[in-house]
Design an enzyme around this catalytic site. Sequence first.
Site, mmCIF file in Angstrom:
data_model
loop_
_atom_site.group_PDB
_atom_site.id
_atom_site.type_symbol
_atom_site.label_atom_id
_atom_site.label_comp_id
_atom_site.label_asym_id
_atom_site.label_seq_id
_atom_site.Cartn_x
_atom_site.Cartn_y
_atom_site.Cartn_z
ATOM 1 N N TYR A 142 -8.210 -78.099 39.586
ATOM 2 C CA TYR A 142 -9.195 -79.014 39.026
ATOM 3 C C TYR A 142 -9.555 -78.647 37.586
ATOM 4 O O TYR A 142 -9.988 -79.498 36.815
ATOM 5 C CB TYR A 142 -10.482 -78.999 39.861
ATOM 6 N N LYS A 192 -0.868 -71.943 50.187
ATOM 7 C CA LYS A 192 0.564 -72.160 50.342
ATOM 8 C C LYS A 192 1.276 -70.957 49.733
ATOM 9 O O LYS A 192 1.954 -71.056 48.699
ATOM 10 C CB LYS A 192 0.984 -73.461 49.642
ATOM 11 N N ASP A 225 -0.710 -76.777 54.890
ATOM 12 C CA ASP A 225 -0.160 -77.951 55.587
ATOM 13 C C ASP A 225 -0.227 -77.750 57.103
ATOM 14 O O ASP A 225 -0.617 -78.652 57.848
ATOM 15 C CB ASP A 225 1.271 -78.263 55.113
ATOM 16 N N ASP A 249 -10.530 -79.967 49.203
ATOM 17 C CA ASP A 249 -10.871 -81.378 49.061
ATOM 18 C C ASP A 249 -10.215 -82.182 50.180
ATOM 19 O O ASP A 249 -10.843 -82.986 50.863
ATOM 20 C CB ASP A 249 -10.416 -81.859 47.678
ATOM 21 N N ASP A 253 -11.977 -83.686 53.952
ATOM 22 C CA ASP A 253 -11.995 -85.105 54.335
ATOM 23 C C ASP A 253 -11.390 -85.286 55.727
ATOM 24 O O ASP A 253 -11.887 -86.069 56.542
ATOM 25 C CB ASP A 253 -11.207 -85.960 53.323
HETATM 26 C C1 IPM Z 1 -15.415 -84.399 46.655
HETATM 27 C C2 IPM Z 1 -14.920 -85.530 45.807
HETATM 28 C C3 IPM Z 1 -14.816 -85.026 44.374
HETATM 29 C C4 IPM Z 1 -13.742 -83.967 44.336
HETATM 30 C C5 IPM Z 1 -14.598 -86.094 43.297
HETATM 31 C C6 IPM Z 1 -15.622 -87.194 43.369
HETATM 32 C C7 IPM Z 1 -14.562 -85.490 41.924
HETATM 33 O O1 IPM Z 1 -13.726 -86.016 46.303
HETATM 34 O O2 IPM Z 1 -16.496 -83.870 46.351
HETATM 35 O O3 IPM Z 1 -14.755 -84.075 47.643
HETATM 36 O O4 IPM Z 1 -12.546 -84.295 44.233
HETATM 37 O O5 IPM Z 1 -14.094 -82.808 44.412
HETATM 38 MG MG MG Z 2 -13.167 -85.213 48.195
#
Ligand code: IPM
Ligand code: MG
Length: 368
Positions: A142, A192, A225, A249, A253
């Site tokens: 990032y 990884k 993975d 990230d 999710d």
């Molecule tokens: C998160 C989001 C952020 C990230 C974005 C909005 C910059 O996806 O907080 O998970 O990628 O970290």
């Molecule tokens: Mg995210």
Amino acid sequence: MTNSSILILAGDGIGPEVMTEVHKVIDWMSSARGITFDVSEDLVGGAAYDAHGTPLHDDTMERAQSADAVLLGAVGGPKYDDLDFSVKPERGLLRLRKEMDLYANLRPAQCFDALADFSSLKKDVVAGLDIMIVRELTSGIYFGEPRGIITEGNERIGINTQRYTESEIARVARSAFELARKRGNKVCSMEKANVMESGVLWRQVVNEVHAAEYSDVELSHMYADAGAMQLCRWPKQFDVIVTDNLFGDLLSDAAAMLTGSLGMLPSASLGAPMANGRPKALYEPVHGSAPDIAGQGKANPIACILSFAMALRYSFDLGDEADRVEAAVEKVLADGLRTADLIGAEGQSPISTAEMGEAIVAALDASL
Ligand code: IPM
Ligand code: MG
């Protein structure tokens, strides 16, 4: 009781409407529990860009640095898609994370009993699930340099760099081990190492920190993975997962969806202790700004309310009050109240964002 300051940055999309419900819980803490906060508000993301031409004004950055806790709603929206990268709403959030040095991002994935049927996975796979993803938040791909889009000959080349120093790895590993000691005492580290040098170093440093300071905690390693696959296969094998910024990230999710809805999950981003002993801290829901439903009263405020509960626990040492808020959320879900994101195929009717906030406040009242 406290003279604790909270800076609220509601942001874009559904951010402001879910934050309205958080205000109700903050007000309840004051009126019913005598716990008052110095609450102030400011702009972030697209809202800040519209007002100031930047997704985070320097003044706001300064206020965030001196607040005891920052509560953020969400940033971004299609309106800002064509903006230059440097002023996109997301840059506001990334600047906060970077300049506050919030290196440990805690993303719990907890399945509420009442929602176990709602997950896309089988009930017995997710019922009772309680895992914590610790995502490194201030480094990695990032932020690594070089980055950019360059041209060589006739070709454009997109470049990002994964870069981790050993101290960056060590400090987030410590956060994960510390948390594990208060939970199930298990850490699984994901990278990884089979293809990335940064992953090789990550694994080495995690092992070193473990051997030197945390050998009482059970440690395992997985390629990220395979970790994603195991999260879907049998997530209850995990307690704390520690991983880098990008893998974290993605994995968070995926873990979020195990619990039924992204609308349920809070997060805490913590840095080093300030002079008052409290960690620098920003709390935000894992979900985004959901522009498709913004302004319609459909959003689920639970993730944002639970983020405030995390602030009570990690910034203000009010774990009992955090438990109380979490129990209130559990109660409204057990009572069958559902926002639109929690409605399955067959026709139950959803309640609105405000109704959910009010139901949680009523459950808080009932807890006294
Ligand atoms: C998160 C989001 C952020 C990230 C974005 C909005 C910059 O996806 O907080 O998970 O990628 O970290
Ligand atoms: Mg995210």
